[in-house]
Design an enzyme around this catalytic site. Sequence first.
Site, short mmCIF file in Angstrom:
data_model
loop_
_atom_site.label_atom_id
_atom_site.label_comp_id
_atom_site.label_asym_id
_atom_site.label_seq_id
_atom_site.Cartn_x
_atom_site.Cartn_y
_atom_site.Cartn_z
N LYS A 1 -6.62 -4.02 7.32
CA LYS A 1 -5.75 -4.90 8.07
C LYS A 1 -5.47 -4.35 9.47
O LYS A 1 -5.62 -5.07 10.47
CB LYS A 1 -4.43 -5.07 7.32
N THR A 2 -5.07 -3.09 9.54
CA THR A 2 -4.72 -2.52 10.83
C THR A 2 -5.93 -2.47 11.76
O THR A 2 -5.84 -2.82 12.93
CB THR A 2 -4.13 -1.11 10.65
N ASP B 1 2.77 -8.86 12.44
CA ASP B 1 2.27 -8.01 11.37
C ASP B 1 3.26 -8.07 10.20
O ASP B 1 4.43 -8.39 10.40
CB ASP B 1 2.13 -6.58 11.90
N GLU B 2 2.82 -7.73 9.01
CA GLU B 2 3.68 -7.73 7.82
C GLU B 2 4.45 -9.05 7.71
O GLU B 2 5.65 -9.08 7.49
CB GLU B 2 4.69 -6.56 7.87
N GLN C 1 2.50 -8.14 -1.44
CA GLN C 1 3.20 -6.93 -1.05
C GLN C 1 4.56 -7.24 -0.43
O GLN C 1 5.11 -6.44 0.32
CB GLN C 1 2.36 -6.10 -0.08
N ARG D 1 -1.83 2.20 -3.79
CA ARG D 1 -1.82 3.30 -2.83
C ARG D 1 -2.89 4.33 -3.17
O ARG D 1 -3.27 5.15 -2.34
CB ARG D 1 -0.46 4.04 -2.81
#
Length: 742
Positions: free
Chosen positions: A32-33, A219-220, A250, A609
């Site tokens: 994503k980043t 973002d997010e 998430q 994670r």
Amino acid sequence: MINLEILNPAQREAVLHTDGPVMILAGAGSGKTKTLVTRIMYLLEELKISPFQVLALTFSNKAAREMRERVSAEINMDIGALKLTTFHSFCSNVLRSEASYIGLSRNFTIYGDSESKAIVKTLMSRHGISPKETSPFEILRYIDNIKNNGHYIGREIVNPAVVDPEDEFYTLYQEFEAELAKANAVDFGGLITGVIQLFEKHPDVLDRYCKRFKYVLIDEYQDTNRAQFTLMEKLSSVQRNICVVGDEDQSIYSWRGADIRNILDFEKIFPDAKLIKLEQNYRSSKTIIEAAAHVIGNNELRKGKSMWTENPDGEVIHIKELGSDKDEAAFISQEILSLSDSGVEFRDMAAFYRTNSQSRILEDYLRTNHIPYRVVGGVKFYDRKEVKDLLSYVRLVVNSRDSLALSRIINVPTRGVGAVSLRKIEDLAVQNSVSLWKVMEDIVDNPDNYKHIRLSAKVKSSLRSFVSLIQEVCLLNENKAKPSAIYEKILFESGYWDHLRASSDYESQARMENLEELQSAIVQYESDAEDPSLLGFLETITLDTTKEEDDQNNGQVSLMTVHGAKGLEFHYVFVTGAEENLFPSFQSVEEGGERIEEERRLFYVAMTRAMERLYITFAQGRLLFGQVKFNGPSRFLNEIPEHFYSWDKPTGNRSNSSFSKSKGNDWDEVSQAVNYDEPVFEVRSVVVTAKYPKGSRIRHAIYGEGSVIQSDGSGSDEKVTIKFSDGSRKKFMVKFAPLTII
DNA sequence: CACCGTTAAGTTTTT
DNA sequence: CTTAACGGTG
């Protein structure tokens, strides 16, 4: 030239689709980043958009920093003008620049949660509402909810279901806002609603921002609330080049106002929106990804992505059942040591827990095993009493109308101006409708006018020296003295430092060290900031609470809450405390429904994670609030298909009887006294043989029907918590209570 | 007004 | 087991 070859087709599309609204659903570990960073670079370098015209909003400073660093590392351009920042920081900037439009003064103070709570408490006492019948948090949540939904004073009620103007709480909300206005302060939620208000009342201002920002990125996105959504909608209303990136699976901050509908309904609101899914995972083994996908597949509230990976299967998930929380900590320590022996770096390992209180025991065991670790998050430095005290001095200097700050420190260190005198001065302030500070100044300047309120000579002389100290400091501040110099003057001349030095106990020692740390934080800020000021320093620390250490890892095992783990990845992960009533939390278990879905998302975040190996541990019995609780394994473990895991039982066991008698510290000894012969089920049968196990329907001779929501102990020691049909909860000793099973 | 002892209650926390 | 908040006493 930007290299798009390193992207997969979906990522590439996310970069290249620059016209019109786009929603990118980016699964965990899907790059994503990288995609966002490339998109920004593409805008700047290929489309020749000026950095000045791009707005990218994130939630955390950490994310903003990371993204900025990555962009500036890969692009040969000055990106100082690129607005890549957090929602709150962006709004704060806008409000300071446009303060005059909405009757704010640009040196306004930002109130955090504790300041807001303090205001609510004073309002409550003014209304004679005791904290026992109504918790301040309830009111805070109400106020927060209103703001998260984008409502502000003067605007018609957005959603009558959320806000009833007749409600007593609504009056409190209005008074809360009035208090903030009086103090020239804005709370977190108000930063967002303030900008919405500004834009609605002054379309010309909105227009200026709309013309400036040709491209907006969020973002997010799954964590945005309605107010942030409204803001985003307004900002992109002219150019319509809005790109949001998020993952509904998430979304773990709904209790803070995040509204998952923003993501589920994006296409309804922007019918021409392009939807792009990033579903390939580059982080974790196939086993971990598929297991996590099974768990999250149980949620209803999702758009649905199908995560996949080309990574190898890897090993099975290690589910480890342990006797107690201590056994759990011991197991994790041993496992870390043996991983370390086989060459794994400490920095590649992490343990997650649901609640902060679980970290203590882990820390104990890591420490005794000489394992280097760091706790990410946890007790916040700026929440410490002494730090808040000193910062209150600073706040008063920056914004003299901040009466909350003033009343906090007027008698710290003790100067003999106690609650009674303060009360008198506060009354004067209310009568003359001026700030607390103004009254104090006037008392010092014209003492003759205040004979009628009978302040003792001691109080008056204390006020004199206090007022002149603050005035001197204000003068320094106006003359642009160095913040660190101002801080030192306050620290020493207020008597705070001497007051601490006078008491030689260990705690005061620690407090002094913290104040020295605060000093270094200011010095650090001075060297980082372009134009350092006290106001700037305050803003930085209220809007950015990340500690320096949190950003770096010098070869330590990382400990953090699952919330804190979002966005991170580790080769070896321990998810601890996978027990009912802990993970999912007991509050969520009670409320059920969407709350459980959020816990499941949290569990999903925890699992995803891990890159190589995932441990999930749980204890049969755990010491909670000084009592051993038998909660049983988390329901989420049952949602992982069997072939993905190995389930290890404890190597030892304790006898049934010693368990039921043990409580408090006995547990420790029992836990050491390992019996290797008996099967493990004995232990769990204790729970089952409870006379009124959890979930049973009962009738109480006085209170009527209800269900057991918690059962502790057994035999004559058995205690049950029962939730009755009217919603009330009561706790009973089974041997005394008139209960029957229905 | 300050200190000390008792009592009650206890998630998660990007800003 | 902790910690914050209250009430009584010096």
